[in-house]
Structures are given as structure tokens and as C-alpha cells.
Design a protein around this motif. Structure first.
Motif, PDB file in Angstrom:
ATOM      1  N   PRO A 164       0.830  -1.206   0.000  1.00 50.13           N
ATOM      2  CA  PRO A 164       0.000   0.000   0.000  1.00 50.13           C
ATOM      3  C   PRO A 164       0.865   1.257   0.000  1.00 50.13           C
ATOM      4  CG  PRO A 164      -0.094  -1.091   2.127  1.00 50.13           C
ATOM      5  CD  PRO A 164       0.683  -1.983   1.212  1.00 50.13           C
ATOM      6  N   ASN A 165       0.452   2.230  -0.786  1.00 44.63           N
ATOM      7  CA  ASN A 165       1.216   3.476  -0.814  1.00 44.63           C
ATOM      8  C   ASN A 165       0.630   4.454   0.193  1.00 44.63           C
ATOM      9  OD1 ASN A 165      -1.030   4.692  -1.961  1.00 44.63           O
ATOM     10  ND2 ASN A 165      -0.261   4.522  -4.032  1.00 44.63           N
ATOM     11  N   ALA A 166       1.369   5.494   0.452  1.00 43.40           N
ATOM     12  CA  ALA A 166       0.939   6.476   1.452  1.00 43.40           C
ATOM     13  C   ALA A 166       0.172   7.626   0.811  1.00 43.40           C
ATOM     14  CB  ALA A 166       2.161   7.012   2.184  1.00 43.40           C
ATOM     15  N   GLY A 167      -0.354   7.408  -0.378  1.00 37.53           N
ATOM     16  CA  GLY A 167      -1.051   8.465  -1.110  1.00 37.53           C
ATOM     17  C   GLY A 167      -2.379   8.851  -0.494  1.00 37.53           C
ATOM     18  N   PRO A 168      -3.048   9.803  -1.110  1.00 36.95           N
ATOM     19  CA  PRO A 168      -4.293  10.341  -0.558  1.00 36.95           C
ATOM     20  C   PRO A 168      -5.472   9.363  -0.602  1.00 36.95           C
ATOM     21  CG  PRO A 168      -3.888  11.259  -2.731  1.00 36.95           C
ATOM     22  CD  PRO A 168      -2.662  10.472  -2.350  1.00 36.95           C
ATOM     23  N   TYR A 169      -5.350   8.270  -1.341  1.00 37.14           N
ATOM     24  CA  TYR A 169      -6.469   7.327  -1.470  1.00 37.14           C
ATOM     25  C   TYR A 169      -6.247   6.046  -0.661  1.00 37.14           C
ATOM     26  CZ  TYR A 169      -7.433  10.551  -5.201  1.00 37.14           C
ATOM     27  OH  TYR A 169      -7.663  11.696  -5.909  1.00 37.14           O
ATOM     28  N   ARG A 170      -5.236   6.051   0.185  1.00 37.98           N
ATOM     29  CA  ARG A 170      -4.893   4.845   0.945  1.00 37.98           C
ATOM     30  C   ARG A 170      -6.063   4.344   1.796  1.00 37.98           C
ATOM     31  NH1 ARG A 170       0.383   3.247   4.320  1.00 37.98           N
ATOM     32  NH2 ARG A 170      -0.492   1.374   5.241  1.00 37.98           N
ATOM     33  N   ASP A 171      -6.699   5.222   2.548  1.00 39.82           N
ATOM     34  CA  ASP A 171      -7.794   4.794   3.424  1.00 39.82           C
ATOM     35  C   ASP A 171      -8.974   4.257   2.617  1.00 39.82           C
ATOM     36  OD1 ASP A 171      -6.308   5.469   5.652  1.00 39.82           O
ATOM     37  OD2 ASP A 171      -7.263   7.425   5.895  1.00 39.82           O
ATOM     38  N   ASP A 172      -9.330   4.957   1.535  1.00 39.52           N
ATOM     39  CA  ASP A 172     -10.420   4.473   0.675  1.00 39.52           C
ATOM     40  C   ASP A 172     -10.070   3.117   0.086  1.00 39.52           C
ATOM     41  OD1 ASP A 172     -11.936   6.776   1.078  1.00 39.52           O
ATOM     42  OD2 ASP A 172     -11.066   7.790  -0.662  1.00 39.52           O
ATOM     43  N   ALA A 173      -8.837   2.988  -0.387  1.00 42.77           N
ATOM     44  CA  ALA A 173      -8.398   1.736  -1.006  1.00 42.77           C
ATOM     45  C   ALA A 173      -8.407   0.587   0.005  1.00 42.77           C
ATOM     46  CB  ALA A 173      -7.005   1.911  -1.597  1.00 42.77           C
ATOM     47  N   GLU A 174      -7.962   0.871   1.202  1.00 39.44           N
ATOM     48  CA  GLU A 174      -7.941  -0.165   2.229  1.00 39.44           C
ATOM     49  C   GLU A 174      -9.361  -0.633   2.564  1.00 39.44           C
ATOM     50  OE1 GLU A 174      -5.892  -1.080   6.556  1.00 39.44           O
ATOM     51  OE2 GLU A 174      -6.027   0.993   5.862  1.00 39.44           O
ATOM     52  N   GLY A 175     -10.294   0.315   2.649  1.00 42.06           N
ATOM     53  CA  GLY A 175     -11.686  -0.054   2.913  1.00 42.06           C
ATOM     54  C   GLY A 175     -12.271  -0.908   1.799  1.00 42.06           C
ATOM     55  N   ILE A 176     -11.997  -0.517   0.558  1.00 39.28           N
ATOM     56  CA  ILE A 176     -12.492  -1.295  -0.589  1.00 39.28           C
ATOM     57  C   ILE A 176     -11.871  -2.688  -0.580  1.00 39.28           C
ATOM     58  CG2 ILE A 176     -12.448  -1.467  -3.112  1.00 39.28           C
ATOM     59  CD1 ILE A 176     -12.652   1.646  -3.116  1.00 39.28           C
ATOM     60  N   TYR A 177     -10.565  -2.740  -0.364  1.00 38.25           N
ATOM     61  CA  TYR A 177      -9.867  -4.031  -0.321  1.00 38.25           C
ATOM     62  C   TYR A 177     -10.445  -4.930   0.773  1.00 38.25           C
ATOM     63  CZ  TYR A 177      -6.200  -7.480   0.273  1.00 38.25           C
ATOM     64  OH  TYR A 177      -5.512  -8.664   0.392  1.00 38.25           O
ATOM     65  N   ASN A 178     -10.656  -4.371   1.946  1.00 35.71           N
ATOM     66  CA  ASN A 178     -11.183  -5.170   3.063  1.00 35.71           C
ATOM     67  C   ASN A 178     -12.592  -5.675   2.782  1.00 35.71           C
ATOM     68  OD1 ASN A 178      -8.828  -4.894   4.531  1.00 35.71           O
ATOM     69  ND2 ASN A 178      -9.575  -3.141   5.700  1.00 35.71           N
ATOM     70  N   ARG A 179     -13.402  -4.872   2.105  1.00 36.49           N
ATOM     71  CA  ARG A 179     -14.777  -5.295   1.808  1.00 36.49           C
ATOM     72  C   ARG A 179     -14.836  -6.319   0.678  1.00 36.49           C
ATOM     73  NH1 ARG A 179     -15.310   0.221   2.875  1.00 36.49           N
ATOM     74  NH2 ARG A 179     -16.588   0.647   4.695  1.00 36.49           N
ATOM     75  N   LEU A 180     -13.989  -6.137  -0.334  1.00 27.98           N
ATOM     76  CA  LEU A 180     -14.030  -7.026  -1.500  1.00 27.98           C
ATOM     77  C   LEU A 180     -13.279  -8.334  -1.284  1.00 27.98           C
ATOM     78  CD1 LEU A 180     -13.456  -4.631  -4.533  1.00 27.98           C
ATOM     79  CD2 LEU A 180     -15.602  -5.628  -3.743  1.00 27.98           C
ATOM     80  N   GLY A 181     -12.207  -8.283  -0.533  1.00 26.52           N
ATOM     81  CA  GLY A 181     -11.330  -9.448  -0.429  1.00 26.52           C
ATOM     82  C   GLY A 181     -10.304  -9.415  -1.550  1.00 26.52           C
ATOM     83  N   TRP A 182      -9.301 -10.270  -1.431  1.00 27.08           N
ATOM     84  CA  TRP A 182      -8.162 -10.238  -2.342  1.00 27.08           C
ATOM     85  C   TRP A 182      -8.571 -10.435  -3.801  1.00 27.08           C
ATOM     86  CZ3 TRP A 182      -5.869 -13.314  -5.960  1.00 27.08           C
ATOM     87  CH2 TRP A 182      -4.613 -12.887  -6.393  1.00 27.08           C
ATOM     88  N   GLU A 183      -9.346 -11.479  -4.075  1.00 27.53           N
ATOM     89  CA  GLU A 183      -9.670 -11.814  -5.467  1.00 27.53           C
ATOM     90  C   GLU A 183     -10.448 -10.705  -6.169  1.00 27.53           C
ATOM     91  OE1 GLU A 183     -11.620 -15.376  -8.154  1.00 27.53           O
ATOM     92  OE2 GLU A 183     -12.076 -15.301  -6.020  1.00 27.53           O
ATOM     93  N   GLN A 184     -11.528 -10.239  -5.556  1.00 25.45           N
ATOM     94  CA  GLN A 184     -12.342  -9.196  -6.182  1.00 25.45           C
ATOM     95  C   GLN A 184     -11.569  -7.876  -6.288  1.00 25.45           C
ATOM     96  OE1 GLN A 184     -15.649  -9.262  -7.537  1.00 25.45           O
ATOM     97  NE2 GLN A 184     -15.175 -11.436  -7.531  1.00 25.45           N
ATOM     98  N   ALA A 185     -10.720  -7.573  -5.302  1.00 27.26           N
ATOM     99  CA  ALA A 185      -9.901  -6.359  -5.367  1.00 27.26           C
ATOM    100  C   ALA A 185      -8.909  -6.443  -6.511  1.00 27.26           C
ATOM    101  CB  ALA A 185      -9.174  -6.138  -4.045  1.00 27.26           C
ATOM    102  N   ALA A 186      -8.312  -7.620  -6.710  1.00 24.61           N
ATOM    103  CA  ALA A 186      -7.387  -7.815  -7.826  1.00 24.61           C
ATOM    104  C   ALA A 186      -8.119  -7.661  -9.158  1.00 24.61           C
ATOM    105  CB  ALA A 186      -6.732  -9.188  -7.734  1.00 24.61           C
TER     106      ALA A 186
END
Length: 81
Positions: free
Chosen positions: A39-61
């Protein structure tokens, strides 16, 4: 209702609808960082982490790959400022 196997497409559509193409790509790029455990420290990190956590690895990929596939890019890109 969206089938789980197509969930990433629904999320992609929502991101584009809510944020526009360019910002949605930036968010998807941040999600991709989570997929690869970088994960990068950019401005979308928190949004990306939330999406990743909700989707799971496969759907996020799949979400990140969807945005990288040129067949999904807008036919006519908006011009710059």
C-alpha cells in the motif's frame, strides 16, 4: 442483485459514477497496492484499504485489473484544463 463473481464490475461502475474516471483510476491503483501488499501512502490509501477489506483479495485484484484493461477505458477521454 449483483452476483459475487461480478462484484468488482459493480464497484468499478460506482467509483466512476461517484468520482469520475481519473479519480476512480487513482483509487483502483491504490487498491492494487493492497492486492500486492504494497500500500502506498497516497491520498487514497484509506479508501483503497476499505475497498480491499470489503471485497477481499480476489475481487480487489479483479477491480484493479478492470481499470488497467484498455477495453474498459472511456472511448473519448476529456481534454486537460
Amino acid at each position: 442483485m449483483t452476483e459475487e463473481r461480478d462484484l468488482f464490475r459493480a464497484v468499478a461502475s460506482l467509483l466512476i459514477e461517484q468520482h469520475g474516471w481519473d479519480r476512480a483510476v487513482q483509487i483502483a491503483t491504490a487498491v492494487r497496492g493492497h492486492v500486492y501488499s504494497q500500500p502506498n501512502a497516497g491520498p487514497y490509501r484509506d479508501d483503497a484499504e476499505g475497498i480491499y477489506n470489503r471485497l477481499g483479495w480476489e475481487q480487489a485484484a479483479l477491480l484493479a485489473a478492470w481499470f488497467r484493461d484498455s477495453r474498459n477505458w472511456p472511448k473519448k477521454r476529456p481534454s486537460g484544463p
